[in-house]
Scaffold this active site. Sequence first.
Site, PDB file in Angstrom:
ATOM      1  N   GLY A 156      -2.658 -13.850  -2.184  1.00 15.16           N
ATOM      2  CA  GLY A 156      -1.733 -13.656  -3.298  1.00 15.16           C
ATOM      3  C   GLY A 156      -0.370 -14.224  -2.938  1.00 15.16           C
ATOM      4  O   GLY A 156      -0.245 -15.040  -2.017  1.00 15.16           O
ATOM      5  N   ARG A 157       0.646 -13.748  -3.641  1.00 14.73           N
ATOM      6  CA  ARG A 157       1.995 -14.299  -3.433  1.00 14.73           C
ATOM      7  C   ARG A 157       2.481 -14.068  -2.000  1.00 14.73           C
ATOM      8  O   ARG A 157       3.040 -14.975  -1.379  1.00 14.73           O
ATOM      9  CB  ARG A 157       2.975 -13.641  -4.388  1.00 14.73           C
ATOM     10  CG  ARG A 157       2.646 -13.829  -5.846  1.00 14.73           C
ATOM     11  CD  ARG A 157       3.555 -12.939  -6.670  1.00 14.73           C
ATOM     12  NE  ARG A 157       3.221 -12.931  -8.071  1.00 14.73           N
ATOM     13  CZ  ARG A 157       2.305 -12.145  -8.607  1.00 14.73           C
ATOM     14  NH1 ARG A 157       1.605 -11.301  -7.866  1.00 14.73           N
ATOM     15  NH2 ARG A 157       2.062 -12.194  -9.909  1.00 14.73           N
ATOM     16  N   ILE A 158       2.280 -12.850  -1.486  1.00 14.20           N
ATOM     17  CA  ILE A 158       2.792 -12.550  -0.139  1.00 14.20           C
ATOM     18  C   ILE A 158       1.995 -13.331   0.910  1.00 14.20           C
ATOM     19  O   ILE A 158       2.574 -13.920   1.830  1.00 14.20           O
ATOM     20  CB  ILE A 158       2.763 -11.029   0.127  1.00 14.20           C
ATOM     21  CG1 ILE A 158       3.736 -10.322  -0.830  1.00 14.20           C
ATOM     22  CG2 ILE A 158       3.117 -10.711   1.581  1.00 14.20           C
ATOM     23  CD1 ILE A 158       3.639  -8.805  -0.849  1.00 14.20           C
ATOM     24  N   ARG A 178     -11.413 -13.599  -1.967  1.00 12.25           N
ATOM     25  CA  ARG A 178     -12.683 -13.728  -2.700  1.00 12.25           C
ATOM     26  C   ARG A 178     -12.796 -15.090  -3.355  1.00 12.25           C
ATOM     27  O   ARG A 178     -13.829 -15.699  -3.395  1.00 12.25           O
ATOM     28  CB  ARG A 178     -12.776 -12.637  -3.775  1.00 12.25           C
ATOM     29  CG  ARG A 178     -13.387 -11.367  -3.249  1.00 12.25           C
ATOM     30  CD  ARG A 178     -13.413 -10.344  -4.321  1.00 12.25           C
ATOM     31  NE  ARG A 178     -12.092 -10.268  -4.975  1.00 12.25           N
ATOM     32  CZ  ARG A 178     -11.835  -9.531  -6.025  1.00 12.25           C
ATOM     33  NH1 ARG A 178     -12.761  -8.811  -6.577  1.00 12.25           N
ATOM     34  NH2 ARG A 178     -10.613  -9.505  -6.555  1.00 12.25           N
ATOM     35  N   ARG A 238      -1.462  -2.147   3.148  1.00 11.21           N
ATOM     36  CA  ARG A 238      -1.519  -0.699   3.026  1.00 11.21           C
ATOM     37  C   ARG A 238      -2.318  -0.167   4.204  1.00 11.21           C
ATOM     38  O   ARG A 238      -3.291  -0.798   4.634  1.00 11.21           O
ATOM     39  CB  ARG A 238      -2.217  -0.277   1.718  1.00 11.21           C
ATOM     40  CG  ARG A 238      -1.388  -0.448   0.453  1.00 11.21           C
ATOM     41  CD  ARG A 238      -0.222   0.536   0.394  1.00 11.21           C
ATOM     42  NE  ARG A 238       0.518   0.438  -0.850  1.00 11.21           N
ATOM     43  CZ  ARG A 238       1.563  -0.364  -1.062  1.00 11.21           C
ATOM     44  NH1 ARG A 238       2.003  -1.149  -0.093  1.00 11.21           N
ATOM     45  NH2 ARG A 238       2.190  -0.375  -2.230  1.00 11.21           N
ATOM     46  N   GLU A 267       1.679   8.279   5.391  1.00 13.37           N
ATOM     47  CA  GLU A 267       3.093   7.902   5.567  1.00 13.37           C
ATOM     48  C   GLU A 267       4.001   9.025   5.098  1.00 13.37           C
ATOM     49  O   GLU A 267       3.748   9.577   4.028  1.00 13.37           O
ATOM     50  CB  GLU A 267       3.382   6.622   4.786  1.00 13.37           C
ATOM     51  CG  GLU A 267       2.636   5.443   5.378  1.00 13.37           C
ATOM     52  CD  GLU A 267       2.928   4.115   4.677  1.00 13.37           C
ATOM     53  OE1 GLU A 267       3.694   4.102   3.696  1.00 13.37           O
ATOM     54  OE2 GLU A 267       2.379   3.107   5.121  1.00 13.37           O
ATOM     55  N   HIS A 286       7.129   1.109   6.924  1.00 17.38           N
ATOM     56  CA  HIS A 286       6.892   0.573   5.568  1.00 17.38           C
ATOM     57  C   HIS A 286       8.185  -0.031   4.998  1.00 17.38           C
ATOM     58  O   HIS A 286       8.702   0.434   3.973  1.00 17.38           O
ATOM     59  CB  HIS A 286       6.316   1.655   4.642  1.00 17.38           C
ATOM     60  CG  HIS A 286       5.582   1.066   3.463  1.00 17.38           C
ATOM     61  ND1 HIS A 286       4.492   1.639   2.872  1.00 17.38           N
ATOM     62  CD2 HIS A 286       5.790  -0.090   2.766  1.00 17.38           C
ATOM     63  CE1 HIS A 286       4.065   0.908   1.866  1.00 17.38           C
ATOM     64  NE2 HIS A 286       4.842  -0.165   1.773  1.00 17.38           N
TER      65      HIS A 286
HETATM   66  C1  DGY Z   1       5.045  -2.632  -2.486  1.00 19.81           C
HETATM   67  O1  DGY Z   1       5.850  -3.044  -3.322  1.00 19.81           O
HETATM   68  O2  DGY Z   1       3.865  -2.377  -2.755  1.00 19.81           O
HETATM   69  C2  DGY Z   1       5.579  -2.458  -1.126  1.00 19.81           C
HETATM   70  O3  DGY Z   1       4.660  -1.915  -0.256  1.00 19.81           O
HETATM   71  C3  DGY Z   1       6.841  -1.635  -1.220  1.00 19.81           C
HETATM   72  O4  DGY Z   1       7.696  -2.000  -0.227  1.00 19.81           O
END
Ligand code: DGY
Length: 333
Positions: A156-158, A178, A238, A267, A286
């Site tokens: 994805g973007r990240i 996928r 996550r 968390e 996080h």
């Molecule tokens: C998100 O935006 O899902 C990040 O984990 C928050 O920092």
Amino acid sequence: MSQSHVFVTRRIPQPALDLLREHFSVSVWDDLAPVPREVLLREAAQAEGLLTMLSDRVDATLLAAAPRLRVVANMAVGYDNVDVHALTQRGVLLTNTPDVLTEATADLAWALLLAAARRVVEGHKVVEAGRWETWHPFYMLGQEVYGATLGVVGAGRIGAAVMRRALAFHMRVQYYSRRRVPQLEAALGATHCPFDELLRSSDFIVVTVPLTEETRGMFGAREFALMKDTAVFVNVARGGVVNEEALLEALRRGRPWAAGLDVFAVEPTPKDNPLLALPNVVATPHIGSATLRTRTAMAMLAARNLVAVLHGQPPLTPVNVEVLAARTSNPGA
Ligand code: DGY
């Protein structure tokens, strides 16, 4: 016409609050700690809109307490804290905050990657404790990043932003998702790779997938055993994507060689989480999106989504578009 009421579940950057106050009557849980559940349920009873955090559980119980609710704007790109199905059933729109946090999160992934690879935190502790006794050719050896192979899980973007940064380190870039993403392949020379092959052949593995039923626990004993004994594993997605006990065992055995973790199963992770006692773990709380500019952009996007929806416009970044489609075909709904 009476103003819609919005409840904001945490103190947020002021510009977003100002924007909301221009349009709505607003109440805020004006604290840095999470809103207590009973307060959230009580406030939700009056609200047409909620601006929520990833630590707020948005589920059927909350919906039952919120008869007027029309939109939930989650101030995060991830929304595993939300029962999307329950919202959709009730015709409540969900929005998230993609794009605006991409670069900050990719930066943090790289901070963890470099810190774990080059033993930055371990080295800091040695210096701080006065345990730095000598220099020798084999002292505190780490893993070479330049020219190594990066494997990104999730495109994805990240994931794409993490891969883009790798070009500056002249890395070979591969990804697993996928679906193939031909644009990534064309722009970055990245190669799509089957999951197991990526685990076997990457020097650095960075996880960027959302937490879903499909990805929950996708990294367990089997997956860690496939990795190189020199591999560095980084999770900025996550905690639920990883089986933490399996990771602990794997790190103790030295495969992967080290880990950089921004996210945990629970968390805040407790102080006695045994992962934190390992010298080859670098942990952060996080903070992928934690810069003021990004957090302000996230809050503004969430606020703009509330403004749009409660004024009868489509949101900028909807999650459950089915609700939008139903509202368009039945505007009275
Ligand atoms: C998100 O935006 O899902 C990040 O984990 C928050 O920092």
